[in-house]
Design an enzyme around this catalytic site. Structure first.
Site, short mmCIF file in Angstrom:
data_model
loop_
_atom_site.label_atom_id
_atom_site.label_comp_id
_atom_site.label_asym_id
_atom_site.label_seq_id
_atom_site.Cartn_x
_atom_site.Cartn_y
_atom_site.Cartn_z
N TRP A 68 30.49 34.66 82.84
CA TRP A 68 31.19 35.94 82.91
C TRP A 68 32.21 35.93 84.06
CZ3 TRP A 68 31.88 40.14 80.05
CH2 TRP A 68 32.41 41.29 80.66
N ASP A 86 48.53 28.50 74.71
CA ASP A 86 48.62 29.88 74.23
C ASP A 86 48.63 30.82 75.43
OD1 ASP A 86 48.74 32.04 72.53
OD2 ASP A 86 46.63 31.98 71.93
#
Length: 295
Positions: free
Chosen positions: A95, A203
């Site tokens: 996370w 990207d």
């Protein structure tokens, strides 16, 4: 004390990603347009899961390979989440506690310098980062067959196939075929001075750069391959979100070839074409305008 019963888990969470985690709670979080994303609360701290019920073949395997490649080559100043588990239906990642608000100048400069260091990683050929010969830009499959010729790779493995798919989908004027044909003989000049293959994120729009509460930059959701490094800079310029301090710091750390700004629209063709294929709208017209400009 008896531990609380496990929460009712969303039906789309793959059991093999959660086995043995003792998940205490699950909450849906923003995770892009393709996959569903969740925050898991566990005794070891929060974790991130992204999943899709019917993913494209090897979609998550390619993302996991890209994250591992970035972790191998990125400098310590540039974070990349660790892949803790992977399956055909999803990924379990560390996370990242994202900071609110826009990045400050120091963070922007650190990102530019860190990206420049990442781009110094090189390879004998352009294309795949491993044995796989195909990857994804968004959810559009792209050919990553290696080649030593960058203009050939960019035009024949990327631009021309995406133009054909966009035309077949009714999202691009067929006149784009003639524009590509006019550009192809000039591809070496349009692609800029030759450079060694660089490891690119592939990207790199602003949503795929996170900043944590300590001000550290992170890269997520890659479409990694070996390419001309201006690919990443062009994508960073497409939708905004990166300040001029970022580009200046990059250029100082790893100077760009003359005329790189004139090539931005050329290197924006693949993401424009992918957006035309996936979303329609004005992306096809923007791609055609760019092709005609360079033709």
């Amino acid at each position: 004390m008896t531990p609380p019963p496990p929460p009712d888990l969303p039906s789309d969470l793959p059991p093999d990603l959660l086995a043995g985690l003792q998940v205490r709670s699950v909450s849906r979080v923003h995770g892009g347009d393709i996959a569903a994303a969740y925050r898991l609360e566990t005794p070891q701290g929060p974790l991130f899961v992204k999943t899709h019920p019917q993913p494209k073949p090897d979609m998550f395997a390619r993302e996991a390979a890209g994250l591992r490649a970035l972790r191998t080559h990125a400098p310590d100043t540039l974070g990349v989440p660790e892949v803790l588990r992977e399956s055909a239906q999803g990924l379990l990642l560390a996370w990242i506690d994202v900071a609110p608000g826009r990045p400050g100048t120091a963070t922007e400069e650190a990102f530019g310098t860190g990206l420049a260091e990442l781009h110094r990683a090189t390879n004998p050929t352009y294309g795949a980062i491993d044995h796989a010969l195909a990857g994804y830009l968004g959810s559009a499959e792209i050919d990553l067959t290696p080649t030593a010729d960058w203009p050939e790779f960019f035009v024949e493995r990327r631009v021309r196939p995406l133009v054909e798919r966009a035309i077949e989908a009714g999202r691009l004027d067929p006149a784009a075929r003639a524009a590509v044909a006019a550009c192809a003989p000039r591809a070496a000049a349009l692609c800029g001075p030759p450079e060694p293959p660089a490891l690119v994120h592939g990207d790199l729009w602003a949503g795929n750069r996170l900043v944590d509460r300590a001000g550290r930059n992170w890269l997520i959701d890659p479409a990694c391959h070996w390419a001309h490094r201006e690919i990443d800079l062009a994508m960073m310029s497409l939708f905004g979100g990166f300040g001029e301090a970022c580009f200046a710091a990059y250029d100082e750390a790893y100077p760009l070839a003359d005329g790189w700004r004139s090539r931005i629209s050329w290197y924006q063709l693949p993401p424009l074409l992918v957006h035309a294929i996936l979303f329609g709208g004005g992306y096809g017209a923007s791609a055609l305008a760019a092709l005609r400009r360079y033709a």
